[in-house]
Design an enzyme around this catalytic site. Structure first.
Site, PDB file in Angstrom:
ATOM      1  N   LYS A 289      44.637  44.446  33.396  1.00 49.96           N
ATOM      2  CA  LYS A 289      44.133  43.611  34.489  1.00 49.96           C
ATOM      3  C   LYS A 289      44.549  42.152  34.396  1.00 49.96           C
ATOM      4  O   LYS A 289      44.760  41.501  35.397  1.00 49.96           O
ATOM      5  CB  LYS A 289      42.597  43.663  34.509  1.00 49.96           C
ATOM      6  CG  LYS A 289      42.059  44.986  35.016  1.00 49.96           C
ATOM      7  CD  LYS A 289      40.571  44.854  35.285  1.00 49.96           C
ATOM      8  CE  LYS A 289      40.040  46.026  36.062  1.00 49.96           C
ATOM      9  NZ  LYS A 289      39.492  47.101  35.298  1.00 49.96           N
ATOM     10  N   ARG A 290      44.617  41.623  33.195  1.00 45.11           N
ATOM     11  CA  ARG A 290      44.884  40.185  33.050  1.00 45.11           C
ATOM     12  C   ARG A 290      46.352  39.891  32.739  1.00 45.11           C
ATOM     13  O   ARG A 290      46.707  38.745  32.513  1.00 45.11           O
ATOM     14  CB  ARG A 290      44.010  39.563  31.944  1.00 45.11           C
ATOM     15  CG  ARG A 290      42.528  39.853  32.107  1.00 45.11           C
ATOM     16  CD  ARG A 290      41.910  38.909  33.119  1.00 45.11           C
ATOM     17  NE  ARG A 290      40.534  39.302  33.406  1.00 45.11           N
ATOM     18  CZ  ARG A 290      39.521  38.463  33.469  1.00 45.11           C
ATOM     19  NH1 ARG A 290      39.713  37.183  33.261  1.00 45.11           N
ATOM     20  NH2 ARG A 290      38.318  38.893  33.756  1.00 45.11           N
TER      21      ARG A 290
END
Ligand code: GLU
Length: 452
Positions: A216-217
């Site tokens: 996600k990051r």
């Protein structure tokens, strides 16, 4: 296409929006628009520990930039308002009271503030996924007696989703494949509440090129990377639509309305799709090439003005000509900045020339060529048109006939003197754009550099 669909995109604002969010939003939007249905934006914010207002703001801002417009949502309202789950607690409690009254849920004696669903421990549950077909789970493999209301009085994701999908009349749930294990729990709850479940479509995982789920990051997965990186929303939409869906033709470059026209659930794929940044870049290039000139200017002029304050001295028509010259070189909008540099920053120091240009400038032929070019410019009177294409053609011809020099041998020193590079737009266009005085200035400078 299928019947009118009512769908929702239900992000949890717990971090910066990533391409997985965009892909899910996009598929829901496409289905709504393709069927003349409704696209609802719902904010799943029941996880109060991880809630982040800034992520919510970024998500709405991103969807607007992408042009994925919603018919109902926290800002526009609608018949099912409110659209933030944290403002709908009453509804969840009503549903839970019914489940408790029916004996389908209970408050554990040791933790009376929470509510749990009674889940069967024997047998199997099968649900139908429109793409994957029947998916069967063994009850004894599902989490036991899942929590519906947490100790903070907030519902869990499972309860809030089921209650809202029912209340909002959702017909199709399109979400990432990682939610498949939750679906049997949702089906159990729909059944316990006596509500017909919606249809389910689980979108294939987005992986990196080695098949790993994207983190996600990871900056390569964050939507902001592409927006700030000079990508067009239509390119991102085009590429992400093909990440999990097939248009059924060889054609690949589509505008959002063309995608809406072609979209159908049947061509969503089951297998994971690998994200390929180079492909996305290719799509961006295609969309930039197709952009109407006015829009291209809207997108690029602010970048040019920010990078080169001296651009303020030129009128819009001149800047438009400049952008037109370099548009073929752009894979991203940001590429316009280095591409137009030559127009504002004449090359003077060695490090402002490319190595090839520096070499061309120091070739044996450079001095006679540049002198001849200066001569040709000087014969034109200041207010007269330059006829630069002819001027350059004559120069090439003269040196070919007199010295046997090839076209590049003649043109490269001129290019190097004018732009610091030996590649770029047509040389005659560059000469026209810069004009007689500026060309003369740059040629003089180049002659000074080579000591002539
Ligand atoms: N709020 C969930 C998410 O963050 C929604 C999952 C679903 O679509 O049910 O993705």
């Amino acid at each position: 296409m299928a019947d009118t669909a009512t769908v929702r995109f239900a992000p949890s604002p717990t971090g910066p929006p990533h391409l997985g969010n965009v892909r899910t939003a996009l598929f829901n939007w496409l289905l709504a628009r393709a069927t003349g249905g409704r696209f609802i934006l719902r904010i799943d914010d029941t996880d109060r520990k991880r809630y982040d207002a800034e992520s919510e703001r970024q998500m709405l801002d991103l969807l607007r930039w992408l042009g994925l417009d919603w018919d109902e949502g926290p800002d526009v309202g609608g018949p099912h308002a409110p659209y933030r789950q944290s403002e709908r607690l009453e509804l969840y409690h009503q549903a839970v009271e019914r489940l408790v009254a029916d004996g389908r849920a209970y408050r554990p004696a040791e933790e009376p503030e929470i509510v749990r669903l009674r889940t069967p421990r024997r047998g199997t549950l099968t649900f139908h996924d429109l793409i994957r077909g029947d998916v069967t789970f063994r009850y004894d493999r599902l989490p036991e007696d899942i929590v519906l209301i947490k100790s903070d009085g907030f519902p869990t994701y499972h309860l809030a989703t089921v209650v809202d999908d029912h209340a909002m009349g959702i017909t199709h749930v399109l979400r990432g494949e990682e939610w498949i294990p939750s679906t049997p729990l949702h089906i159990l709850m729909f059944e316990a509440l006596g509500w017909p479940p919606p249809l389910f479509v689980h979108l294939p995982l987005v992986t990196d090129r080695s098949g790993q789920k994207l983190k996600k990051r990871d900056p390569a997965f964050l939507a902001s990377t592409y927006r700030q990186g000079g990508y067009l929303p239509e390119a991102l939409i085009n590429y992400l639509a093909l990440l999990g869906w097939h248009p059924g033709t060889e054609e690949e470059v589509f505008t959002p309305p063309e995608l809406v026209e072609r979209f159908s659930l049947e061509r969503i794929s089951k297998s994971p799709s690998a994200f390929d940044g180079e492909r996305l870049r290719w799509f961006n290039r295609q969309h930039i090439a197709r952009l109407a000139e006015e829009r291209l200017l809207q997108e690029t002029l602010p970048l040019i003005r920010a990078a080169y304050p001296q651009a303020g001295q030129y009128d819009r028509a001149w800047l438009a000509r400049l952008v037109r010259l370099v548009r073929d070189e752009l894979s991203t909008l940001n590429d316009v900045v280095p591409a137009v540099r030559f127009a504002f920053v004449p090359a003077e120091r060695p490090d402002q020339f490319t190595p090839e240009a520096w070499e061309a400038l120091h070739s044996e032929q450079a001095s006679p060529v540049l002198r001849a070019f200066r001569e040709a410019l000087l014969t034109v009177r200041p207010a007269e048109p330059l006829h630069s294409a002819e001027m350059l053609r004559d120069l090439r011809k003269r040196f070919r006939e007199a010295e046997g020099w090839g076209g590049r041998t003649v043109m490269f020193p001129i290019r190097a003197a004018l732009t610091g590079s030996v590649t770029g737009p047509h040389l005659s266009d560059i000469v026209d754009l810069l004009g007689r005085e500026e060309c003369l200035r740059r040629v003089e400078r180049a002659l000074a550099i080579i000591g002539q």
